[in-house]
Design a protein around this motif. Structure first.
Motif, PDB file in Angstrom:
ATOM      1  N   ASN A 311     -36.613 -26.104 -10.270  1.00 33.56           N
ATOM      2  CA  ASN A 311     -36.418 -27.514 -11.362  1.00 33.56           C
ATOM      3  C   ASN A 311     -37.136 -27.354 -12.356  1.00 33.56           C
ATOM      4  O   ASN A 311     -38.166 -27.765 -12.863  1.00 33.56           O
ATOM      5  CB  ASN A 311     -36.973 -28.299 -10.822  1.00 33.56           C
ATOM      6  CG  ASN A 311     -36.767 -29.598 -11.257  1.00 33.56           C
ATOM      7  OD1 ASN A 311     -36.027 -30.190 -12.050  1.00 33.56           O
ATOM      8  ND2 ASN A 311     -37.616 -31.318 -11.355  1.00 33.56           N
ATOM      9  N   ASP A 312     -36.227 -26.792 -13.721  1.00 30.95           N
ATOM     10  CA  ASP A 312     -36.829 -25.454 -14.842  1.00 30.95           C
ATOM     11  C   ASP A 312     -36.886 -27.687 -15.611  1.00 30.95           C
ATOM     12  O   ASP A 312     -37.271 -27.087 -16.359  1.00 30.95           O
ATOM     13  CB  ASP A 312     -36.005 -24.580 -15.361  1.00 30.95           C
ATOM     14  CG  ASP A 312     -36.459 -23.751 -14.378  1.00 30.95           C
ATOM     15  OD1 ASP A 312     -37.628 -23.934 -14.155  1.00 30.95           O
ATOM     16  OD2 ASP A 312     -35.514 -23.165 -13.948  1.00 30.95           O
ATOM     17  N   GLU A 313     -35.769 -28.344 -15.324  1.00 29.96           N
ATOM     18  CA  GLU A 313     -35.900 -29.372 -16.053  1.00 29.96           C
ATOM     19  C   GLU A 313     -36.522 -30.710 -15.713  1.00 29.96           C
ATOM     20  O   GLU A 313     -35.704 -31.387 -14.932  1.00 29.96           O
ATOM     21  CB  GLU A 313     -34.725 -29.978 -16.624  1.00 29.96           C
ATOM     22  CG  GLU A 313     -34.142 -28.635 -16.798  1.00 29.96           C
ATOM     23  CD  GLU A 313     -32.690 -28.769 -17.893  1.00 29.96           C
ATOM     24  OE1 GLU A 313     -31.817 -30.050 -17.563  1.00 29.96           O
ATOM     25  OE2 GLU A 313     -31.507 -27.597 -17.788  1.00 29.96           O
ATOM     26  N   ASP A 316     -38.273 -37.050 -17.522  1.00 32.10           N
ATOM     27  CA  ASP A 316     -38.871 -36.425 -18.775  1.00 32.10           C
ATOM     28  C   ASP A 316     -40.178 -37.594 -18.195  1.00 32.10           C
ATOM     29  O   ASP A 316     -39.826 -39.119 -16.993  1.00 32.10           O
ATOM     30  CB  ASP A 316     -38.992 -37.490 -19.821  1.00 32.10           C
ATOM     31  CG  ASP A 316     -39.754 -37.839 -21.105  1.00 32.10           C
ATOM     32  OD1 ASP A 316     -40.070 -37.021 -21.119  1.00 32.10           O
ATOM     33  OD2 ASP A 316     -40.246 -39.122 -21.403  1.00 32.10           O
ATOM     34  N   LYS A 613     -45.368 -29.316 -16.566  1.00 31.35           N
ATOM     35  CA  LYS A 613     -44.194 -28.928 -15.016  1.00 31.35           C
ATOM     36  C   LYS A 613     -45.280 -28.991 -13.632  1.00 31.35           C
ATOM     37  O   LYS A 613     -44.219 -28.792 -12.793  1.00 31.35           O
ATOM     38  CB  LYS A 613     -43.533 -28.250 -15.540  1.00 31.35           C
ATOM     39  CG  LYS A 613     -42.351 -28.076 -16.761  1.00 31.35           C
ATOM     40  CD  LYS A 613     -42.105 -26.934 -17.557  1.00 31.35           C
ATOM     41  CE  LYS A 613     -40.710 -26.857 -18.361  1.00 31.35           C
ATOM     42  NZ  LYS A 613     -40.174 -25.552 -18.808  1.00 31.35           N
TER      43      LYS A 613
END
Length: 627
Positions: A311-313, A316, A613
């Protein structure tokens, strides 16, 4: 999503506060002192209506609900019932008008609702027994009619006149990874309505009462194992069908394990056109996980499968906080963001998960031996050991030896408690005030000293991480136009499992026997009969320490005063040193989790929204002792 306010006009932007992440449609009713607002994603269909006002009585209802027995209730009530998307709210209101406070116990499904009763000038609210859908509320004791109820914490804050103080003890628990609760929130004066409870607010004030409890009592008429398995299978099929029927295009979370494979297998069998209206979503972060997912998908015939290796995104932070009203407590709520995003793009509006099985109907029966030996059911213990004389003799001997001892898992976890507590970054006096050692010990005890298998399931299902996960996942996913559901947390299915004879639940020395028998021919035997859910170790290439955030850059002087009051400065420096100089040490993972939670809390308090992250990954590990 909804909000009900009394003696307070909410802001005009309330709909976007309730559902800030996706295109939505809203309905509003104002009746006297009461203001009702319901907002739902456009993705859930143009016919979906969660607000209903009775013209004859002036009563109104807002809800987030799927009522599986709505059609039967309508017949009992003498009401017409056509489209569940439009008629469910009306049927819940009619049930309340017929049965009053007993109405929630008549409902089967996932629900959270608030009724404004104009005749009695009262508010009545209820939440489903598991806590799938959230319900937050505030009430001013000095003014019986100053109240606000909502599916979200931001909804309550927006619809209330007073500002609410941060609860410092909640903040301390969050930093310690122990903040998940069935009723507490980060703000004094705002509570969650506990699962399985109703709430009434009127001129006498506010009162809440439990309307549902799972029972350990066995149904002694269930003497035939085949008939019991058959009825269990019928309930399992109904649980999946009910959730599939809510949306035209559904997604199934697939891990390759028994629980998710069960949901996938049944979804494939009971979807009219699975090739076009069923998608699979999964993570392949363990070295055997991808093979297991693909094999189950191939055997069941699933064509559209979406597998993620990371899960690199991440979502927000600003969006997360606007949805939940606080930092995420259970990592799956945000960790499954890749599923939500892609589902939204593909037009998938329903997402089914196998979560909850391990806590209930598919648990490994760790205290089976303790219960059966105490009941002197020696023959049943013998038969449960396996098909051969050698297996049965070995199982029985070990049963006699460990009959009054915790399971191996519980022994290891309980032994770790002093080290876990010592490793927390809080000041000693704060840990003592929160009684963290005893709190963590209760979590680590797992099956000990619960005397019965059903008692173990009930305890696990009532632990805060279950409802925290479901309510948080429900809210985050809804903001991507996705409605989450968990068929293995179906109340009739769980109730029947609890009532079934304990001797039907273990076979060949392993629990899950009742479920395994029920899904024969539905789940591939390789997964159905697996003795463990272990699917390998994390794939090394998936580990990315850089992606875990720059928590090592935290500086004591930049921490919010509220955090400095709680965190021990020396322990803070210890964790920073460990992270910088002992990356391969097991303690470094603990230090990273400590610093990550401090960083997350600090950015939330100070309004800094640059994303760390590491947040979702480390939060996922915060539920110590969960299975």
């Amino acid at each position: 999503m909804y909000c009900v306010t009394t003696n307070q006009t909410p802001p005009a932007e309330l709909p976007s506060i309730l559902l800030p992440g996706t295109e939505a449609r809203s309905d509003v009713v104002v009746e006297g002192r009461h203001h009702c607002c319901a907002t739902e994603p456009v993705a859930w269909g143009e016919n979906r209506r969660s607000l209903f006002r009775c013209r004859e009585t002036g009563a109104s209802i807002v809800c987030w609900a799927r009522i599986d027995n709505a059609r039967d209730l309508a017949e009992r009530l003498g009401e017409a019932f056509g489209d569940p998307a439009q008629d469910t709210a009306r049927i819940i209101l009619r049930a309340y008008q017929r049965w009053g406070e007993d109405a929630p116990s008549q409902l089967v499904g996932d629900f959270s609702f608030v009724i404004v009763d104009g005749r009695e000038d009262a508010i009545f609210a209820a939440r489903d027994p598991i806590g799938i859908r959230p319900l937050y509320w505030s009430h001013e004791a000095a003014s019986p009619f100053a109240a606000c109820l909502s599916t979200s914490l931001p909804g309550v804050r927006a619809g209330s006149a007073p500002d609410f103080e941060l609860d410092q003890l909640w903040l301390a628990r969050f930093i310690a990874g122990q903040s998940m609760s069935r009723e507490a929130t980060p703000f004094r004066g705002i509570d969650k309505l506990e699962p399985g409870h109703w709430l009434r607010i009127d001129a006498k004030g506010a009162r809440s009462r439990r309307y549902h409890e799972f029972s350990e009592e066995m149904d002694h008429t269930l003497k035939n194992r085949e008939a019991t398995v058959s009825h269990y299978r019928e309930l399992l099929v109904s649980a999946v069908q009910a959730r599939l029927g809510t949306h035209a295009v559904n997604g199934i979370e697939i891990s390759g394990g028994l629980d998710s494979s069960t949901i996938l297998g049944l979804a494939m069998m009971h979807t009219a056109d699975p090739a076009s209206s069923l998608h699979g979503f999964g993570f392949a972060r363990l070295d055997r996980e991808a093979d297991a997912i693909l094999k189950v998908s191939q055997i069941t015939g699933l064509r559209k499968n979406h597998i993620f290796t990371g899960n690199d995104e991440p979502i927000d932070d600003a969006l997360v906080w606007s949805i939940l009203g606080h930092p995420v407590e259970h990592g799956n709520a945000t960790g499954h963001a890749p599923f939500y995003r892609l589902a939204n793009l593909l037009g998938v509006s329903g997402l089914l998960s196998g979560f909850g099985g391990d806590e209930g109907v598919t648990n490994y029966a760790p205290n089976f031996v303790r219960e059966m030996m105490a009941r002197r059911k020696y023959a049943d213990v013998w038969r449960a050991g396996g098909a051969t004389l050698a297996k049965r003799a070995d199982y029985f001997a070990r049963a006699v030896y460990r009959r009054n001892a915790p399971s191996a898992y519980a022994r290891v976890m309980m032994k770790s408690v002093p080290e876990r507590v010592a490793g927390l970054p809080l000041r000693p006096e704060i840990s003592a005030e929160l009684d963290l050692e005893n709190t963590i010990m209760r979590n680590m005890q797992y099956d000990w000293p619960i005397p019965t298998l059903s008692g173990f399931s009930i305890k696990m299902l009532s632990r805060p991480f279950v409802s925290t996960r479901t309510e948080s996942c429900s809210l985050i996913a809804a903001n991507y136009g996705v409605e989450y559901s968990w068929p293995l947390l179906d109340v009739p299915l769980i109730a029947f499992f609890l009532s079934a004879p304990t001797e039907f639940k273990v076979e060949d020395g392993v629990g899950r026997a009742l479920h395994r028998a029920a899904v024969k021919g539905i789940v591939p035997d390789e997964r159905r009969l697996a003795r463990s859910k272990f699917l390998g170790d994390p794939v090394r290439s998936m580990r990315n320490s850089a992606a875990m955030g720059q928590v090592g850059d935290l500086k004591w002087g930049e921490l919010a005063p509220q955090i400095q009051e709680l965190v021990d400065h020396e322990k803070f420096d210890r964790d920073k040193h460990t992270l910088a100089h002992a990356a391969g040490d097991p303690k470094s993972a603990r230090s990273r989790r400590n610093l990550d939670r401090i960083d997350t809390a600090n950015r939330w308090l100070t309004g800094r929204t640059e994303h760390n992250k590491g947040g979702t990954e480390s939060q996922e590990l915060s539920e110590v002792g969960s299975t």
